[in-house]
Design a protein around this motif. Structure first.
Motif, mmCIF file in Angstrom:
data_model
loop_
_atom_site.group_PDB
_atom_site.id
_atom_site.type_symbol
_atom_site.label_atom_id
_atom_site.label_comp_id
_atom_site.label_asym_id
_atom_site.label_seq_id
_atom_site.Cartn_x
_atom_site.Cartn_y
_atom_site.Cartn_z
ATOM 1 N N ALA A 1 0.697 -1.255 -0.115
ATOM 2 C CA ALA A 1 0.181 -0.055 0.078
ATOM 3 C C ALA A 1 0.750 1.266 -0.025
ATOM 4 O O ALA A 1 0.759 2.165 -0.663
ATOM 5 N N GLU A 2 1.991 1.249 0.905
ATOM 6 C CA GLU A 2 2.754 2.426 0.656
ATOM 7 C C GLU A 2 3.469 2.614 -0.643
ATOM 8 O O GLU A 2 3.798 3.670 -1.084
ATOM 9 N N ARG A 3 4.057 1.549 -1.013
ATOM 10 C CA ARG A 3 4.551 1.723 -2.366
ATOM 11 C C ARG A 3 3.687 2.218 -3.580
ATOM 12 O O ARG A 3 3.920 3.063 -4.243
ATOM 13 N N GLU A 4 2.128 1.790 -3.387
ATOM 14 C CA GLU A 4 1.424 2.247 -4.307
ATOM 15 C C GLU A 4 1.190 4.006 -4.127
ATOM 16 O O GLU A 4 0.976 4.501 -5.111
ATOM 17 N N ALA A 5 1.101 4.088 -2.813
ATOM 18 C CA ALA A 5 0.926 5.518 -2.392
ATOM 19 C C ALA A 5 1.837 6.227 -3.068
ATOM 20 O O ALA A 5 1.879 7.389 -3.575
ATOM 21 N N ILE A 6 3.132 6.048 -2.925
ATOM 22 C CA ILE A 6 4.322 6.898 -3.523
ATOM 23 C C ILE A 6 4.285 7.025 -5.190
ATOM 24 O O ILE A 6 4.476 7.935 -5.377
ATOM 25 N N LYS A 7 3.931 5.826 -5.592
ATOM 26 C CA LYS A 7 3.716 5.734 -7.044
ATOM 27 C C LYS A 7 2.654 6.832 -7.655
ATOM 28 O O LYS A 7 2.815 7.775 -8.355
ATOM 29 N N ALA A 8 1.638 6.741 -6.763
ATOM 30 C CA ALA A 8 0.206 7.721 -6.888
ATOM 31 C C ALA A 8 0.772 8.957 -6.959
ATOM 32 O O ALA A 8 0.481 10.089 -7.608
#
Length: 330
Positions: free
Chosen positions: A24-31
């Motif tokens: 979830a944190e990786r996806e948030a950084i990508k977003a």
């Protein structure tokens, strides 16, 4: 001499850092990265799914109250000021304090005092502002607020102490603590609540001394402090909207949305949900007929008109917000 190179333990690679992050944190950084690089496409993709980046629904359903951010009002937050209020709309936070001074009235208006609103956008409220003199945005905001507050809500004659000799001047100073969009609505609400909270000491002009004497109720109970003579029917509330890509209507836009808007519309309503004024920044909205006919009189085929929808949405939001504001600010 052997060179000293940093070891892999002191210079972790991106892959090793990612290993410590959850999915979830990786996806948030990508977003967040995508939003920074392609803000317009980022917003378009959300609106295609009929949702906004902060989780609010779009204005497709005009009845949905969740299209607006939560509003919080705290009155009397500055104990050293005769009137004050703190307002939060989502993450946008504005504090307003009233400073009261005594001055000599103008020769042309000897029976009137003064109301001087001002907005400060310090560097601490947003990275978009830098230290220095007032920005153009702050000056425009102050001018707009001066026009709205001059609608008759507070009679300047009620600020007169002695005709031609002495009058009150109220400095309505608002400071934006956190800037996350829709600062106009938040600042107007803070100023109105602060004015409704004002308590002025008893004041008399002494012709022998040629000076004004103020008496606090603590020292002389026979001379109590007084509230401002505010016309409750004319108390304004602002409801702002953004138009994105010519078709998407975004009530209460955030700071990230504001930079992408084609048009910015503010509807000012009084306590009875009557339109006091409509202001617009950016591209034009063709149909101003809604102001004359009223939203209820427009044909059903015209209900999708941008201006009519803004007025209709504002009136529905006003019915929800007015009781909360009045209960807090009285």
């Amino acid at each position: 001499m052997a060179s000293v190179l940093p070891s892999s333990s002191t210079n972790p690679s991106a892959s090793s850092v990612n290993s410590f992050l959850s999915a979830a944190e990786r996806e948030a950084i990508k977003a967040a990265t995508f939003q920074r690089l392609h803000p317009r496409i980022y917003l378009e993709r959300f609106l295609e799914e009929k949702i906004r980046p902060d989780g609010r629904p779009t204005a497709e359903n005009i009845e949905d109250p969740n299209a607006w951010r939560n509003v919080e009002v705290n009155v009397g937050s500055i104990t050293t000021a005769p009137g004050s209020a703190l307002v939060r709309i989502g993450k946008t936070t504005v504090v307003c304090g009233i400073k009261a001074e005594i001055c000599e009235p103008e020769l042309d208006n000897p029976d009137e005092g003064f109301l001087v609103p001002n907005v400060d956008l310090p560097a601490l409220c947003s990275p978009k502002f830098k230290p220095g003199p007032p920005t153009e945005e702050a000056q425009v905001l102050s001018e707009r607020l001066n026009e709205v507050l001059g609608n008759g809500m507070l009679s300047l004659s009620s600020l007169c102490i002695c005709s031609g000799k002495s009058a009150w001047v109220l400095y309505v100073d608002a400071t934006v603590i956190n800037y996350d969009g829709n600062v106009f609505d938040a600042t107007l609400l803070a100023m109105v609540c602060a004015l409704k909270n004002v308590s002025l000491p008893h004041a008399d002009f002494d012709p022998e001394l040629h000076r004004t004497v103020c008496t606090r109720s603590e020292t002389d109970p026979s001379k109590p402090a007084r509230k401002l003579a505010i016309q409750e029917d004319l108390v304004p509330l602002a409801f702002s909207f953004g138009v994105f890509a010519g078709s998407h209507l975004l009530p209460d836009p955030t700071a990230s949305e504001e930079t992408l808007l084609d048009t910015y519309i503010s509807v000012i309503l009084d306590a009875h949900a009557q339109v006091l004024s409509v202001s617009q920044l950016g591209a034009g909205v063709d149909n101003y007929e809604a102001l004359d006919q009223g939203v209820n009189n427009l044909p059903s085929s015209r209900e999708a008109d941008t201006l009519a929808r803004c007025i209709s949405l504002a009136k529905k939001r006003q019915a929800v917000l007015i009781k909360k504001v009045y209960n807090t600010s009285t």
